[in-house]
Design an enzyme around this catalytic site. Sequence first.
Site, short mmCIF file in Angstrom:
data_model
loop_
_atom_site.label_atom_id
_atom_site.label_comp_id
_atom_site.label_asym_id
_atom_site.label_seq_id
_atom_site.Cartn_x
_atom_site.Cartn_y
_atom_site.Cartn_z
N GLU A 1 -5.54 -4.65 10.49
CA GLU A 1 -4.50 -3.64 10.71
C GLU A 1 -4.80 -2.87 12.00
O GLU A 1 -5.60 -1.93 11.98
CB GLU A 1 -4.47 -2.65 9.54
N GLU B 1 -7.10 4.84 7.54
CA GLU B 1 -6.90 6.26 7.20
C GLU B 1 -8.12 6.81 6.48
O GLU B 1 -8.48 7.97 6.67
CB GLU B 1 -5.62 6.39 6.35
N HIS C 1 -9.61 1.15 4.64
CA HIS C 1 -8.36 1.40 5.37
C HIS C 1 -8.65 2.37 6.51
O HIS C 1 -9.47 3.28 6.37
CB HIS C 1 -7.30 1.96 4.43
N ASN D 1 0.87 -1.17 0.00
CA ASN D 1 0.00 0.00 0.00
C ASN D 1 0.91 1.22 0.00
O ASN D 1 1.44 1.60 1.04
CB ASN D 1 -0.91 -0.02 1.24
N SER E 1 3.36 -1.92 10.39
CA SER E 1 4.81 -1.99 10.60
C SER E 1 5.44 -3.34 10.22
O SER E 1 6.41 -3.77 10.84
CB SER E 1 5.16 -1.61 12.04
N GLY F 1 2.39 2.54 10.79
CA GLY F 1 3.33 3.64 10.63
C GLY F 1 4.03 4.04 11.92
O GLY F 1 4.68 5.08 11.99
N LYS G 1 0.07 4.15 -0.39
CA LYS G 1 -0.61 5.35 0.13
C LYS G 1 -0.33 6.52 -0.82
O LYS G 1 -0.24 6.30 -2.02
CB LYS G 1 -0.19 5.62 1.58
P1 13P Z 1 2.92 0.58 7.69
O1 13P Z 1 3.39 -0.71 7.09
O2 13P Z 1 3.66 1.79 7.16
O3 13P Z 1 2.82 0.51 9.18
O4 13P Z 1 1.41 0.78 7.13
C1 13P Z 1 0.53 -0.27 7.26
C2 13P Z 1 -0.65 0.04 6.45
O5 13P Z 1 -1.42 0.91 6.76
C3 13P Z 1 -0.85 -0.74 5.21
O6 13P Z 1 -2.12 -0.53 4.68
#
Ligand code: 13P
Length: 253
Positions: A169, A99, A97, A9, A215, A175, A11
Site C-alpha cells: 500500500e 496508519e 498498516h 478495511n 484508492s 485515501g 478502518k
Molecule cells: P483507500 O482504499 O481508502 O485508499 O485505503 C486503502 C487502505 O488503506 C486499505 O488498507
Amino acid sequence: MRKQIAAANWKMNLTYAQGEQLVNDLLSQSSVPESNREVVLGVPFPYLSMVAQKIKGHHGYSVAAQNCSQHKAGAYTGETSAEMLTSIGVQYVILGHSERREYFSESNQLLADKLNIALSYGLTPIFCCGEPLSIREAETQNSFVETQLRESLFHLSAEELQKLVIAYEPIWAIGTGKTATADQAQDMHAHLRSVLAAQYGAEVANRISILYGGSVKGSNAAEIFSKPDVDGGLVGGASLKADEFIQVINGLK
Ligand code: 13P
C-alpha cells in the site's frame, strides 16, 4: 493459482447498524466466490463477532481484525490479544498498516513480534508495507519496502512465511484518490516477490498472495488485479459501500 483476495478495511468507520446492513447487502448481492477467491472483511473490534456469525456458512468469506497485541495476555488495558480473536472465530489480522505505523509508532521490530503471536494462534496476518511520497519521489521505494520485509518477516521459517498475505500500500495512494498505475503496482509486486524468492526460494515466493491497496475502487480494480503479481486488493473507502465493493470483488482474476 494463488488465492485471489478482495479484502475490506473499514478502518474506524460505520456504526454497528450500518456495518450489519453492509454485510447483509454484501452477502445477499454478491455471488459466491469461486474456490480460488476469498472475500475478507476487516472490521472494527466491536463488530468482529457479529460479522463472524453472519458469514458462517458463506463459502469464501472471512473476517479480519485490524490489529492485535504483541503480548500473549495480561495487564495491557485496552489491548486485544491474538488468542481472543481466534476464540471468536476471526481468521485474519491486518498488521503493519501505514496508519498504525504512523499514528501508533509501530516499528518493523514490533510488527515482527505481532506476526509471531498472530501466527502462533493460527491467525493469517495480512502484512502491510509501502512507501511514503518522499521515498517514491526519490525513487528509493524498492529498497525502502525491502527493509520493511527484511526487518519484520525474515526471522520466519518458510513454513510460517507461506501463511502470510502481503499487502503493498503506497502511502501516497491511500485515501487520496490517486492510485498507483497497474504497472507501478505490478513492478513493486514483482520486486517484493523477488525479495521473498531470494530469501526463501521461488516456490515459496510464488505461493504468497500479494494484494495492492490505495484508492482501489470498482472502476479500477479489474485492471490492477489483472497484473500477474497482483493477487487482489486491500480496500478502504470503496469497501464501505456494498455495490462498490462487489464490483471490486468481481474484478478479481
Ligand atoms: P483507500 O482504499 O481508502 O485508499 O485505503 C486503502 C487502505 O488503506 C486499505 O488498507
